[in-house]
Design a protein around this motif. Structure first.
Motif, PDB file in Angstrom:
ATOM      1  N   TYR A  52      21.153 -10.988  15.098  1.00 38.14           N
ATOM      2  CA  TYR A  52      21.901 -12.085  14.247  1.00 38.14           C
ATOM      3  C   TYR A  52      21.394 -13.440  14.305  1.00 38.14           C
ATOM      4  O   TYR A  52      22.221 -14.243  14.837  1.00 38.14           O
ATOM      5  CB  TYR A  52      23.212 -11.895  14.473  1.00 38.14           C
ATOM      6  N   PRO A  53      19.962 -13.802  13.930  1.00 41.96           N
ATOM      7  CA  PRO A  53      19.855 -15.257  13.854  1.00 41.96           C
ATOM      8  C   PRO A  53      20.684 -16.176  13.192  1.00 41.96           C
ATOM      9  O   PRO A  53      20.972 -17.244  13.530  1.00 41.96           O
ATOM     10  CB  PRO A  53      18.477 -15.110  13.429  1.00 41.96           C
ATOM     11  N   SER A  54      21.235 -15.341  12.010  1.00 39.29           N
ATOM     12  CA  SER A  54      22.118 -16.335  11.096  1.00 39.29           C
ATOM     13  C   SER A  54      23.454 -16.535  11.909  1.00 39.29           C
ATOM     14  O   SER A  54      23.756 -17.809  11.705  1.00 39.29           O
ATOM     15  CB  SER A  54      22.694 -15.425  10.068  1.00 39.29           C
ATOM     16  N   SER A  55      23.744 -15.899  13.042  1.00 36.66           N
ATOM     17  CA  SER A  55      25.104 -16.443  13.735  1.00 36.66           C
ATOM     18  C   SER A  55      24.568 -17.590  14.453  1.00 36.66           C
ATOM     19  O   SER A  55      25.621 -18.318  14.936  1.00 36.66           O
ATOM     20  CB  SER A  55      25.504 -15.074  14.492  1.00 36.66           C
ATOM     21  N   VAL A  56      23.475 -17.718  14.870  1.00 36.48           N
ATOM     22  CA  VAL A  56      22.976 -18.778  15.743  1.00 36.48           C
ATOM     23  C   VAL A  56      23.173 -20.025  15.034  1.00 36.48           C
ATOM     24  O   VAL A  56      23.916 -21.104  15.152  1.00 36.48           O
ATOM     25  CB  VAL A  56      21.536 -18.509  16.212  1.00 36.48           C
ATOM     26  N   VAL A  57      22.583 -19.786  13.822  1.00 37.56           N
ATOM     27  CA  VAL A  57      22.753 -21.062  12.755  1.00 37.56           C
ATOM     28  C   VAL A  57      24.254 -21.344  12.710  1.00 37.56           C
ATOM     29  O   VAL A  57      24.473 -22.743  12.654  1.00 37.56           O
ATOM     30  CB  VAL A  57      22.007 -20.693  11.490  1.00 37.56           C
TER      31      VAL A  57
END
Length: 434
Positions: free
Chosen positions: A137-142
Motif C-alpha cells: 500500500y504505497p497509496s496509504s503512505v501518500v
C-alpha cells in the motif's frame, strides 16, 4: 452470489434500519485481550521485544528495526518508472486538496473590548501505520504523510511490517513512496507491536508520538483502541466496504466492477448494492458472477461477496435508498443515478461520496486527491475520514479589557453563585472592585 435484503413495502424506523443493514462480524474487543500483553511487553522491553515479535509474526530476524536512510533512497532505483510517476501524481493531487482544506484561523469581537480567536496548531509528532498483509500500500503512505505534512506536522515516523522476501526490510515500493515524500524515519515493525512502539516509544530507537493514524487489521485496530488516550488515534479501521446507490440509468458492468474491486481487498470486505430497480439488480448479479470468475484473487473475493457483510438491498424508491445508505454509513458510497449530484447532496453519512459513472472508488484510492483513510463499520454516521484536522488542535484565545469584563461581570457572578462556586465569582468581583 450476493444475498438479498428486500425492504420494499417495509417502513422501517432508523433503529430498525441499523439492525437490518449487512455488517462484517468483527470482534475488536477479543483482539484487545490478545494485543494487551504485546503492548505491555514492547513498553517494557522496547527493541528486544520488537525483534522477538518480528521473528514470531513476520518470520524475519531483524538486524535493524529502523531502516537506514540510504536504503530508503535506494528503493527508488528498483521501482518501475511508471509506478514512481503515478506516486508523484498522486502526491501532487492529494497535497493540493489537503492544503486547500486546512481550516483558517478565526478572530471576532463579540462586544467592544471582548475579543476571541481560534488557531489551528499542528501536533508535534505523528506515527503513521502502513499495513503490509495481503497487498502493498504505497497509496496509504501518500494519504497519511501528505495530510500530516499539509497540516504542518514537523516530525513524522512511519511503521510498516518487515517482509521476509525483502530481507526483513519493508517492501521497497513503500520505502520508495517515503523517499518521494522526504520521510527518512521508517521502522520495520508491524501489528500491535508497532502501535505500542509509536505510542510509548522505545529507548534509543523511537520517540513517542502524539497521534497514530493509518489502517490495519483487527489487531492493529485493537492496539489503537488500547493506546487511545495515551496518544490520539484517527479511528479503529475495520474491513473495507462499498455501497452503491443505483437506478435504471446505471451501467450494470460499471456497478459490478466496482463491487468486485472492494471485494478483492479482504474476505471480510463488504460490497452492497442499494437499488429500487430489481431488473438492474439481476443484471449486476449476472455481471458480477462473470467478472468474479475471471478475477485474480478469486478465493477471497468470493468469500467477501458471499459473506454476511455483502448484499443487494432492494428498496421501494430512491428516497428509501438514501435512507438505507445513511443507515449503512458506507466507507465508500457511489451514486449511479439520474440527478446524481442532487442525490449526493442528500447523503448525510458516508466516508466519501463518488458521484456519477466515471468516479469509481479506485480513483479515490489512488489518484483523485481525496483521502482514502475513511471511517468503516457504520462509523461514518458520526466520524470523518483522515484530513488535515486529524493532525491539528484548535486552541481558543480570550482577551477582554477592563471595560468589557465590567459589562458582564455581574452575570458571571450570578452564574457562579447558581452553580455554588462562589470563588469563581469572587475572582471576577476582585477585578470589578479594583
Amino acid at each position: 452470489m450476493l444475498s438479498r435484503i428486500d425492504l420494499r413495502d417495509r417502513d422501517l424506523t432508523a433503529r430498525e434500519l441499523l439492525e437490518v443493514v449487512p455488517r462484517a462480524d468483527l470482534d475488536v474487543s477479543h483482539a484487545v485481550e490478545v494485543v494487551t500483553p504485546i503492548i505491555a511487553d514492547v513498553r517494557e522491553r522496547g527493541a528486544d521485544a520488537l525483534r522477538e515479535y518480528a521473528a514470531r509474526f513476520d518470520g524475519v530476524e531483524l538486524d535493524q528495526i529502523r531502516v537506514p536512510a540510504d536504503r530508503i533512497e535506494a528503493a527508488l532505483e528498483s521501482q518501475d518508472p511508471a509506478v514512481l510517476d503515478a506516486i508523484r501524481e498522486a502526491i501532487t493531487r492529494v497535497r493540493a486538496f489537503h492544503e486547500a482544506t486546512v481550516p483558517p484561523p478565526v478572530e471576532i469581537e463579540v462586544a467592544p473590548g471582548a475579543r476571541l480567536a481560534q488557531r489551528w496548531v499542528p501536533v508535534g509528532r505523528v506515527g503513521l501505520y502502513v499495513p503490509g498483509g495481503l497487498a502493498v500500500y504505497p497509496s496509504s503512505v501518500v494519504m497519511n504523510v501528505v495530510a500530516a505534512q499539509a497540516a504542518g506536522v514537523e516530525s513524522i515516523a512511519v511503521a510498516t511490517p518487515p517482509q521476509r522476501e525483502c530481507g526483513g526490510e519493508p517492501h521497497p515500493t513503500i520505502l520508495a513512496a517515503c523517499a518521494l515524500l522526504g520521510v527518512d524515519e521508517v521502522y520495520a515493525a508491524g501489528g500491535a507491536q508497532a502501535i505500542a512502539m509509536l505510542a510509548y516509544g522505545a529507548e534509543d530507537l523511537c520517540d513517542p508520538v502524539d497521534i497514530i493514524t493509518g489502517p490495519g487489521n483487527v489487531y492493529v485496530a485493537a492496539a489503537k483502541r488500547a493506546v487511545n488516550g495515551v496518544v490520539g488515534i484517527d479511528a479503529e479501521a475495520g474491513p473495507t466496504e462499498i455501497a452503491i446507490i443505483a437506478d435504471d440509468t446505471a451501467d450494470p458492468e460499471f456497478v459490478a466492477a466496482d463491487l468486485l474491486s472492494q471485494a478483492e481487498h479482504d474476505p471480510l470486505a463488504g460490497s452492497v448494492l442499494i437499488t429500487h430497480d430489481e431488473h438492474l439488480a439481476e443484471r449486476v448479479e449476472e455481471a458480477l458472477g462473470r467478472r468474479a470468475d475471471d478475477t485474480k484473487h478469486l478465493a477471497r473475493t468470493k468469500e467477501a461477496l458471499t459473506g454476511v457483510q455483502s448484499a443487494v438491498i432492494l428498496t421501494s424508491s430512491i428516497d428509501q435508498s438514501i435512507q438505507v445508505a445513511d443507515a449503512y454509513g458506507a466507507e465508500h458510497l457511489e451514486i449511479h443515478t439520474r440527478d446524481a449530484d442532487e442525490v449526493a447532496s442528500r447523503i448525510r453519512s458516508a466516508g466519501a461520496v463518488f458521484i456519477g459513472p466515471y468516479s469509481p472508488v479506485p480513483l479515490g484510492d489512488y489518484m483523485a486527491g481525496s483521502n482514502h483513510v475513511l471511517p468503516t463499520g457504520g462509523t461514518a454516521r458520526f466520524a470523518s475520514g483522515l484530513n488535515t484536522t486529524s493532525f491539528l488542535k484548535a486552541i481558543q484565545y480570550i482577551r477582554y479589557d477592563q471595560a468589557a469584563l465590567a459589562e458582564i461581570g455581574h452575570k458571571v457572578i450570578a452564574l457562579a453563585n447558581a452553580e455554588d462556586l462562589p470563588a469563581h465569582g469572587q475572582a471576577v468581583q476582585a477585578r470589578l472592585e479594583g
